[in-house]
Write a protein that holds these residues in place. Structure first.
Motif, PDB file in Angstrom:
ATOM      1  N   ALA A 139       0.868  -1.318  -0.003  1.00 15.07           N
ATOM      2  CA  ALA A 139       0.211   0.060   0.173  1.00 15.07           C
ATOM      3  C   ALA A 139       0.755   1.324   0.019  1.00 15.07           C
ATOM      4  CB  ALA A 139      -0.918   0.083   1.235  1.00 15.07           C
ATOM      5  N   ARG A 140       2.220   1.253   0.154  1.00 17.37           N
ATOM      6  CA  ARG A 140       2.902   2.145   0.219  1.00 17.37           C
ATOM      7  C   ARG A 140       3.820   2.628  -0.985  1.00 17.37           C
ATOM      8  NH1 ARG A 140       0.660   0.964   5.028  1.00 17.37           N
ATOM      9  NH2 ARG A 140       1.391   2.461   6.748  1.00 17.37           N
ATOM     10  N   VAL A 141       3.249   1.865  -2.068  1.00 19.50           N
ATOM     11  CA  VAL A 141       4.023   1.934  -3.172  1.00 19.50           C
ATOM     12  C   VAL A 141       3.290   3.332  -3.753  1.00 19.50           C
ATOM     13  CG1 VAL A 141       4.003   0.918  -5.688  1.00 19.50           C
ATOM     14  CG2 VAL A 141       4.290  -0.539  -3.818  1.00 19.50           C
ATOM     15  N   THR A 142       4.197   4.200  -4.448  1.00 17.38           N
ATOM     16  CA  THR A 142       3.766   5.514  -4.650  1.00 17.38           C
ATOM     17  C   THR A 142       2.693   5.615  -5.804  1.00 17.38           C
ATOM     18  OG1 THR A 142       6.120   6.311  -4.277  1.00 17.38           O
ATOM     19  CG2 THR A 142       4.573   7.697  -5.608  1.00 17.38           C
ATOM     20  N   TRP A 143       2.683   4.685  -7.020  1.00 14.69           N
ATOM     21  CA  TRP A 143       1.558   4.906  -7.702  1.00 14.69           C
ATOM     22  C   TRP A 143       0.260   4.113  -7.432  1.00 14.69           C
ATOM     23  CZ3 TRP A 143       0.487   0.210 -10.125  1.00 14.69           C
ATOM     24  CH2 TRP A 143       1.304  -0.986  -9.831  1.00 14.69           C
ATOM     25  N   ILE A 144       0.107   3.708  -6.391  1.00 19.05           N
ATOM     26  CA  ILE A 144      -0.976   3.096  -5.994  1.00 19.05           C
ATOM     27  C   ILE A 144      -1.614   3.521  -4.553  1.00 19.05           C
ATOM     28  CG2 ILE A 144      -1.636   1.302  -7.520  1.00 19.05           C
ATOM     29  CD1 ILE A 144      -0.331  -0.557  -5.350  1.00 19.05           C
ATOM     30  N   ARG A 145      -0.804   4.568  -3.965  1.00 17.81           N
ATOM     31  CA  ARG A 145      -0.746   4.824  -2.445  1.00 17.81           C
ATOM     32  C   ARG A 145      -2.178   5.252  -2.147  1.00 17.81           C
ATOM     33  NH1 ARG A 145       3.897   7.978   0.161  1.00 17.81           N
ATOM     34  NH2 ARG A 145       5.029   6.374  -0.380  1.00 17.81           N
ATOM     35  N   ASP A 146      -2.817   6.081  -2.942  1.00 22.20           N
ATOM     36  CA  ASP A 146      -4.441   6.375  -2.660  1.00 22.20           C
ATOM     37  C   ASP A 146      -5.209   5.330  -2.522  1.00 22.20           C
ATOM     38  OD1 ASP A 146      -3.610   9.055  -2.810  1.00 22.20           O
ATOM     39  OD2 ASP A 146      -3.846   9.243  -4.870  1.00 22.20           O
ATOM     40  N   GLU A 147      -5.046   4.274  -3.022  1.00 27.28           N
ATOM     41  CA  GLU A 147      -6.012   3.245  -2.930  1.00 27.28           C
ATOM     42  C   GLU A 147      -5.209   1.894  -2.548  1.00 27.28           C
ATOM     43  OE1 GLU A 147      -9.220   3.555  -2.736  1.00 27.28           O
ATOM     44  OE2 GLU A 147      -9.200   5.537  -3.444  1.00 27.28           O
ATOM     45  N   GLY A 148      -3.996   2.054  -2.033  1.00 30.22           N
ATOM     46  CA  GLY A 148      -3.307   0.737  -1.732  1.00 30.22           C
ATOM     47  C   GLY A 148      -3.663  -0.033  -0.765  1.00 30.22           C
ATOM     48  N   ILE A 149      -4.491   0.526  -0.095  1.00 28.94           N
ATOM     49  CA  ILE A 149      -4.950  -0.223   1.399  1.00 28.94           C
ATOM     50  C   ILE A 149      -6.020  -1.449   0.599  1.00 28.94           C
ATOM     51  CG2 ILE A 149      -7.076   1.204   1.539  1.00 28.94           C
ATOM     52  CD1 ILE A 149      -4.706  -0.447   4.406  1.00 28.94           C
ATOM     53  N   ALA A 150      -6.217  -1.260  -0.484  1.00 29.11           N
ATOM     54  CA  ALA A 150      -7.321  -2.285  -1.065  1.00 29.11           C
ATOM     55  C   ALA A 150      -6.357  -3.863  -1.224  1.00 29.11           C
ATOM     56  CB  ALA A 150      -7.641  -1.983  -2.446  1.00 29.11           C
ATOM     57  N   ILE A 151      -5.201  -3.722  -1.282  1.00 26.73           N
ATOM     58  CA  ILE A 151      -4.290  -4.930  -1.319  1.00 26.73           C
ATOM     59  C   ILE A 151      -4.783  -5.970  -0.058  1.00 26.73           C
ATOM     60  CG2 ILE A 151      -2.128  -5.941  -1.534  1.00 26.73           C
ATOM     61  CD1 ILE A 151      -1.099  -3.517  -2.745  1.00 26.73           C
ATOM     62  N   ALA A 152      -4.616  -5.013   1.011  1.00 23.40           N
ATOM     63  CA  ALA A 152      -4.910  -5.850   2.404  1.00 23.40           C
ATOM     64  C   ALA A 152      -6.342  -6.132   2.704  1.00 23.40           C
ATOM     65  CB  ALA A 152      -4.317  -4.756   3.471  1.00 23.40           C
ATOM     66  N   THR A 153      -7.235  -5.328   2.336  1.00 19.31           N
ATOM     67  CA  THR A 153      -8.507  -5.348   2.570  1.00 19.31           C
ATOM     68  C   THR A 153      -9.084  -6.531   1.622  1.00 19.31           C
ATOM     69  OG1 THR A 153      -9.189  -3.791   0.998  1.00 19.31           O
ATOM     70  CG2 THR A 153      -9.218  -3.181   3.442  1.00 19.31           C
ATOM     71  N   THR A 154      -8.613  -6.564   0.377  1.00 19.83           N
ATOM     72  CA  THR A 154      -9.111  -7.876  -0.495  1.00 19.83           C
ATOM     73  C   THR A 154      -8.404  -9.085   0.196  1.00 19.83           C
ATOM     74  OG1 THR A 154      -8.746  -6.285  -2.344  1.00 19.83           O
ATOM     75  CG2 THR A 154      -8.892  -8.666  -2.939  1.00 19.83           C
ATOM     76  N   ALA A 155      -7.298  -8.945   0.511  1.00 21.01           N
ATOM     77  CA  ALA A 155      -6.731 -10.237   1.178  1.00 21.01           C
ATOM     78  C   ALA A 155      -7.434 -10.555   2.400  1.00 21.01           C
ATOM     79  CB  ALA A 155      -5.278 -10.141   1.657  1.00 21.01           C
ATOM     80  N   ILE A 156      -8.139  -9.852   2.891  1.00 21.03           N
ATOM     81  CA  ILE A 156      -9.011 -10.217   4.301  1.00 21.03           C
ATOM     82  C   ILE A 156     -10.409 -10.979   3.791  1.00 21.03           C
ATOM     83  CG2 ILE A 156     -10.497  -9.116   5.957  1.00 21.03           C
ATOM     84  CD1 ILE A 156      -8.397  -7.010   6.501  1.00 21.03           C
ATOM     85  N   PHE A 157     -10.790 -10.177   2.700  1.00 18.62           N
ATOM     86  CA  PHE A 157     -12.062 -10.940   2.103  1.00 18.62           C
ATOM     87  C   PHE A 157     -11.859 -12.391   1.506  1.00 18.62           C
ATOM     88  CE2 PHE A 157     -13.532  -6.091   0.967  1.00 18.62           C
ATOM     89  CZ  PHE A 157     -14.154  -6.249   2.194  1.00 18.62           C
ATOM     90  N   VAL A 158     -10.619 -12.468   0.541  1.00 23.07           N
ATOM     91  CA  VAL A 158     -10.496 -13.633   0.170  1.00 23.07           C
ATOM     92  C   VAL A 158     -10.215 -14.749   0.997  1.00 23.07           C
ATOM     93  CG1 VAL A 158      -9.144 -14.766  -1.500  1.00 23.07           C
ATOM     94  CG2 VAL A 158      -9.968 -12.576  -1.912  1.00 23.07           C
ATOM     95  N   LEU A 159      -9.213 -14.405   2.007  1.00 24.83           N
ATOM     96  CA  LEU A 159      -8.844 -15.365   2.873  1.00 24.83           C
ATOM     97  C   LEU A 159      -9.693 -15.691   3.944  1.00 24.83           C
ATOM     98  CD1 LEU A 159      -4.965 -14.536   3.267  1.00 24.83           C
ATOM     99  CD2 LEU A 159      -5.905 -16.352   2.015  1.00 24.83           C
TER     100      LEU A 159
END
Length: 369
Positions: free
Chosen positions: A106-126
């Motif tokens: 989520a700290r990657v610059t070019w997706i920082r605004d919505e980068g938290i979606a990486i973690a939240t999607t992982a929560i949904f799927v797992l």
């Protein structure tokens, strides 16, 4: 009074924009959920409405930008979940590992605004039964894309916002407040005033600065709201669009200058309040002529600022006349001039600034139709 305040709140552009934003978000998320159930027959129908909710932003440009980021981040989150679930299984520590990696991503610059979606999607799927989801990687990504597409479509179709006139409302509001402060100063100065009143005026100027900052945000929002916005395309021919675009660009520049000048006016008013506050501690009597004349000019200045149509005598020349009369007869104590001169100069600056703002507004208002 309460009813009037409620009506004023309902009529504010911010209220309309926020209400419309809520309605668009509800429509987008609900439509994405319905499509996910009826068209995709999804076992995880919350992914599409969730990404649709993330995609609907205040401007079309921001929706496109954030929608692309949401798509990439969510797809990464799905891929991360399937990799960890497939090779390491689902357990307490692998769930934590997925979140840890997702939050780093989520700290990657070019997706920082919505980068938290990486973690939240992982929560949904797992967290929703990974074994049953494992063969459905492509379907999950399709659901995410569906949500983004619905969010973008809703934001494009349902009245994309343009705040061309909102900055004008703020300028009018600040002018009225400046005028009210000056009128109040005149009333107090005609009789007497204390430090508390001067402190009130000083705090009011600080509140004006806060409102001015909101006006700057409105101008920046208006600039962004016109990017990728189809409203003008639906209403005007290509020739009119070009003329309108040139006008908007000029308007942005004009309002940048206008707001800068308003900021100067607030600074001079704050300096005037500070001078009067400091003068309340000084010993000695005020010169009666100065007190009466200056108070009259201040009141007329306040009326002319708060109500541009008010019928008052020109203020700038009256300030010059006051200064000449007081300096010409030699009756004013020399020790009084630093204070009286500061009051005259601050008021002169305010008059000049407000005249500049009014002239700039008049130059561009006829084109707003």
């Amino acid at each position: 009074m309460a009813t009037k305040k409620i009506i004023e709140t309902l009529q504010r552009p911010e209220f309309t924009t926020d209400t419309l934003q809520i309605v668009k978000t509800v429509i987008a998320a609900t439509a994405a959920w319905w499509l996910s159930i009826t068209i995709l027959d999804s076992a995880m129908p919350f992914l599409a409405p969730w990404t649709a909710l993330l995609t609907v932003h205040a401007t079309v440009y921001r929706s496109l930008s954030r929608g692309a980021q949401s798509t990439v981040a969510s797809a990464i989150g799905v891929g991360l979940s399937f990799l960890i679930g497939s090779f390491l299984g689902v357990s307490l520590w692998t769930f934590a590992l997925a979140l840890f990696v997702g939050l780093i991503g989520a700290r990657v610059t070019w997706i920082r605004d919505e980068g938290i979606a990486i973690a939240t999607t992982a929560i949904f799927v797992l967290g929703s039964g990974f074994d049953s989801q494992q063969p459905l990687l492509v379907e999950r990504i399709v659901e995410i894309a569906l949500g983004v597409a619905v969010g973008l479509a809703v934001n494009l179709i349902i009245i994309p916002p343009i705040r061309d006139r909102q900055a004008s409302r703020y300028v009018d509001s600040i002018n009225r407040r400046m005028g009210d402060v000056l009128i109040n100063m005149s009333d107090e100065f005609s009789d007497s005033w204390d430090t508390d009143r001067a402190e009130d005026w000083f705090r009011e100027t600080e509140s004006m600065t806060d409102e001015l900052n909101t006006a700057w945000q409105s101008v920046r929002f208006a600039r962004e709201s016109r990017k990728a916005n189809p409203r003008g395309d639906l209403r005007k021919t290509l020739k009119n669009q070009r003329a309108n675009r040139e006008h908007h660009e000029a308007g942005e520049e004009d309002y940048s200058n206008i707001l800068s000048r308003v900021d100067e006016g607030i600074s001079h008013l704050r300096n005037l309040a500070r001078t009067l506050r400091d003068a309340s501690y000084a010993e000695g009597e005020w010169d009666t002529r100065f007190r009466r004349k200056w108070a009259e000019i201040v009141k007329d200045t306040g009326h002319s600022i708060s109500d541009p149509d008010a019928d008052v005598e020109p203020v700038y020349d009256r300030l010059d006349t006051l200064a000449k009369n007081l300096s010409g007869d030699g009756k004013l104590p020399e020790t009084s001039w630093p204070l009286y001169g500061a009051l005259i100069t601050s008021l002169r600056h305010i008059v000049v600034v407000v005249d500049d703002v009014a002239s700039a507004r008049e130059a561009r208002e006829p084109n707003d139709a």
